[in-house]
Design a protein around this motif. Sequence first.
Motif, PDB file in Angstrom:
ATOM      1  N   LYS A 259      -4.167   3.283   6.741  1.00 46.99           N
ATOM      2  CA  LYS A 259      -5.381   4.055   6.684  1.00 46.99           C
ATOM      3  C   LYS A 259      -5.584   5.065   8.043  1.00 46.99           C
ATOM      4  N   ALA A 260      -5.315   4.429   9.219  1.00 44.82           N
ATOM      5  CA  ALA A 260      -5.536   5.305  10.236  1.00 44.82           C
ATOM      6  C   ALA A 260      -4.230   6.541  10.372  1.00 44.82           C
ATOM      7  N   LEU A 261      -3.242   6.171   9.682  1.00 44.77           N
ATOM      8  CA  LEU A 261      -2.116   7.250   9.819  1.00 44.77           C
ATOM      9  C   LEU A 261      -2.290   8.313   8.685  1.00 44.77           C
ATOM     10  N   MET A 262      -3.286   8.107   7.824  1.00 39.54           N
ATOM     11  CA  MET A 262      -3.155   8.802   6.660  1.00 39.54           C
ATOM     12  C   MET A 262      -4.622   9.414   6.610  1.00 39.54           C
ATOM     13  N   PRO A 263      -4.861  10.939   6.452  1.00 39.40           N
ATOM     14  CA  PRO A 263      -6.082  11.323   6.323  1.00 39.40           C
ATOM     15  C   PRO A 263      -7.037  11.031   5.204  1.00 39.40           C
ATOM     16  N   ALA A 264      -8.189  11.101   5.257  1.00 37.84           N
ATOM     17  CA  ALA A 264      -9.025  10.741   3.861  1.00 37.84           C
ATOM     18  C   ALA A 264      -8.270  11.412   2.661  1.00 37.84           C
ATOM     19  N   SER A 265      -8.221  10.780   1.623  1.00 39.97           N
ATOM     20  CA  SER A 265      -7.585  11.143   0.547  1.00 39.97           C
ATOM     21  C   SER A 265      -8.342  10.985  -0.746  1.00 39.97           C
ATOM     22  N   ASP A 266      -8.298  12.135  -1.494  1.00 41.08           N
ATOM     23  CA  ASP A 266      -8.861  12.131  -2.886  1.00 41.08           C
ATOM     24  C   ASP A 266      -8.064  11.576  -3.919  1.00 41.08           C
ATOM     25  N   ASP A 267      -6.831  10.925  -3.495  1.00 41.64           N
ATOM     26  CA  ASP A 267      -6.095  10.120  -4.330  1.00 41.64           C
ATOM     27  C   ASP A 267      -6.906   8.907  -4.688  1.00 41.64           C
ATOM     28  N   VAL A 268      -6.709   8.695  -6.299  1.00 38.58           N
ATOM     29  CA  VAL A 268      -7.365   7.094  -6.708  1.00 38.58           C
ATOM     30  C   VAL A 268      -6.578   6.303  -6.207  1.00 38.58           C
ATOM     31  N   PHE A 269      -5.426   6.283  -5.880  1.00 34.67           N
ATOM     32  CA  PHE A 269      -4.307   5.188  -5.670  1.00 34.67           C
ATOM     33  C   PHE A 269      -3.532   5.614  -4.520  1.00 34.67           C
ATOM     34  N   PRO A 270      -3.988   5.970  -3.475  1.00 32.92           N
ATOM     35  CA  PRO A 270      -3.274   6.051  -2.195  1.00 32.92           C
ATOM     36  C   PRO A 270      -2.490   4.817  -1.797  1.00 32.92           C
ATOM     37  N   PRO A 271      -1.422   4.690  -1.025  1.00 29.02           N
ATOM     38  CA  PRO A 271      -0.589   3.589  -0.654  1.00 29.02           C
ATOM     39  C   PRO A 271      -1.487   2.259  -0.274  1.00 29.02           C
ATOM     40  N   TRP A 272      -2.429   2.825   0.522  1.00 29.23           N
ATOM     41  CA  TRP A 272      -3.053   1.595   1.060  1.00 29.23           C
ATOM     42  C   TRP A 272      -4.143   1.067   0.048  1.00 29.23           C
ATOM     43  N   GLN A 273      -4.365   1.799  -0.973  1.00 24.65           N
ATOM     44  CA  GLN A 273      -5.499   1.192  -2.034  1.00 24.65           C
ATOM     45  C   GLN A 273      -4.633   0.092  -2.757  1.00 24.65           C
ATOM     46  N   GLY A 274      -3.351   0.334  -3.131  1.00 24.74           N
ATOM     47  CA  GLY A 274      -2.544  -0.800  -3.782  1.00 24.74           C
ATOM     48  C   GLY A 274      -2.287  -1.885  -2.678  1.00 24.74           C
ATOM     49  N   MET A 275      -2.050  -1.602  -1.509  1.00 20.67           N
ATOM     50  CA  MET A 275      -2.072  -2.845  -0.318  1.00 20.67           C
ATOM     51  C   MET A 275      -3.483  -3.591  -0.422  1.00 20.67           C
ATOM     52  N   GLN A 276      -4.515  -3.023  -0.537  1.00 20.09           N
ATOM     53  CA  GLN A 276      -5.699  -3.531  -0.581  1.00 20.09           C
ATOM     54  C   GLN A 276      -5.966  -4.430  -1.735  1.00 20.09           C
ATOM     55  N   TYR A 277      -5.555  -3.904  -2.965  1.00 17.53           N
ATOM     56  CA  TYR A 277      -5.493  -4.857  -4.164  1.00 17.53           C
ATOM     57  C   TYR A 277      -4.578  -6.243  -4.025  1.00 17.53           C
ATOM     58  N   MET A 278      -3.457  -5.918  -3.241  1.00 21.52           N
ATOM     59  CA  MET A 278      -2.436  -7.298  -3.311  1.00 21.52           C
ATOM     60  C   MET A 278      -3.109  -7.874  -2.143  1.00 21.52           C
ATOM     61  N   HIS A 279      -3.788  -7.716  -1.150  1.00 28.05           N
ATOM     62  CA  HIS A 279      -4.386  -8.476  -0.033  1.00 28.05           C
ATOM     63  C   HIS A 279      -5.470  -9.186  -0.919  1.00 28.05           C
ATOM     64  N   ASN A 280      -6.398  -8.531  -1.687  1.00 28.80           N
ATOM     65  CA  ASN A 280      -7.555  -9.465  -2.240  1.00 28.80           C
ATOM     66  C   ASN A 280      -6.705 -10.412  -3.244  1.00 28.80           C
ATOM     67  N   MET A 281      -5.821  -9.984  -3.987  1.00 32.37           N
ATOM     68  CA  MET A 281      -5.199 -11.222  -4.746  1.00 32.37           C
ATOM     69  C   MET A 281      -4.455 -12.389  -3.744  1.00 32.37           C
ATOM     70  N   PHE A 282      -3.695 -11.951  -2.626  1.00 30.45           N
ATOM     71  CA  PHE A 282      -3.201 -12.971  -1.843  1.00 30.45           C
ATOM     72  C   PHE A 282      -3.905 -13.878  -1.220  1.00 30.45           C
ATOM     73  N   THR A 283      -5.396 -13.549  -1.112  1.00 32.58           N
ATOM     74  CA  THR A 283      -6.272 -14.278  -0.352  1.00 32.58           C
ATOM     75  C   THR A 283      -6.809 -15.317  -1.364  1.00 32.58           C
ATOM     76  N   GLY A 284      -6.828 -15.072  -2.597  1.00 35.67           N
ATOM     77  CA  GLY A 284      -7.128 -15.986  -3.708  1.00 35.67           C
ATOM     78  C   GLY A 284      -8.673 -16.042  -3.915  1.00 35.67           C
ATOM     79  N   ARG A 285      -9.435 -15.205  -3.160  1.00 31.20           N
ATOM     80  CA  ARG A 285     -10.721 -14.964  -3.323  1.00 31.20           C
ATOM     81  C   ARG A 285     -11.234 -14.537  -4.706  1.00 31.20           C
ATOM     82  N   PRO A 286     -10.500 -13.560  -5.399  1.00 31.31           N
ATOM     83  CA  PRO A 286     -10.935 -12.813  -6.690  1.00 31.31           C
ATOM     84  C   PRO A 286     -10.419 -13.573  -7.920  1.00 31.31           C
ATOM     85  N   LYS A 287      -9.718 -14.975  -7.692  1.00 35.11           N
ATOM     86  CA  LYS A 287      -9.121 -15.582  -8.763  1.00 35.11           C
ATOM     87  C   LYS A 287     -10.144 -15.695  -9.793  1.00 35.11           C
TER      88      LYS A 287
END
Length: 313
Positions: A259-287
Amino acid sequence: MAELTTAKQRNPTTERAPIVLAGATGDLGHRIGLALLARGAVVRALVRPGSAHKPEVATLREQGAELVEVDFNSVMALTQACAGAACVVSALSGLREVIVDLQKRLLDAAVAAGVPRFIPSDYCIDYTKLPMGSNRNLDLRREFNQRLDQAPIQATSVLNGMFTDLLTGQAPVVLFKIKRVMYYGDADQPLDFTTTANTAEFTAAAALDPTTPRYLRVAGEVATVRGLQKAASQATGEPFKLLRMGGVWVLGALIKVTKALMPASDDVFPPWQGMQYMHNMFTGRPKLQPLDNARYPDIRWTPVREVLATRAG
């Protein structure tokens, strides 16, 4: 508002109340429309002016859907388009101007038109269990649903985990070229996966069911990373191995750097967004739990292995 067919031309004594569908030009929305029609529903698909020529829209029209060209910036136009509906289903995709602002106008229209039920564009992991700031796109859904909960309308959110279809390429988990399943954290953490088609089928059934609760949770398959490894091996006929990249905290650090290396993006799914989703899932919190798969027993849930086999083939 230029309508292809108007609600006033309907005879309410001879026709069932329609299901209003917003977002029918997207993949999920299009599938929801077809699933509704397959269940015998009267479908009124709202599209932007000039969108009636799109292939997805044409297919819905050929299958019997009513198409309404409407100005999504006008609550009055949307209210007219929602008149007489039994449920409004949103499959809209975007950032704040869509998920919060446009859906708010659609919600206001549904309330003004006296529509009894509203299904928002959620279709994701259980964001209600996640801390604010852990996922930009899910934060927007949480914000809209807080408004939805205050509205005088029955609401139902469909939560389906991750779309299984993403495992064939878009989600960098099953790495076909090097025969690895990449993950962070615990290889035995249960994860929820549902195909786009199954999500659409379930949403269509829920839209026609006036007794739905506030949340419905489904998973075409609950699989661990080890389960994904087995499914990939079975689908391809070649042995896959696990590739652990580190603890979940490592992925969290990578997200911050990305996120720090990428400017603010209007993309719905920038690379870090997918990473956030996987991070959420791997934590087990949103099971997702408990699961409501059995609510509509006619739905056949597609396992991960079948989806991966399409990529392998």
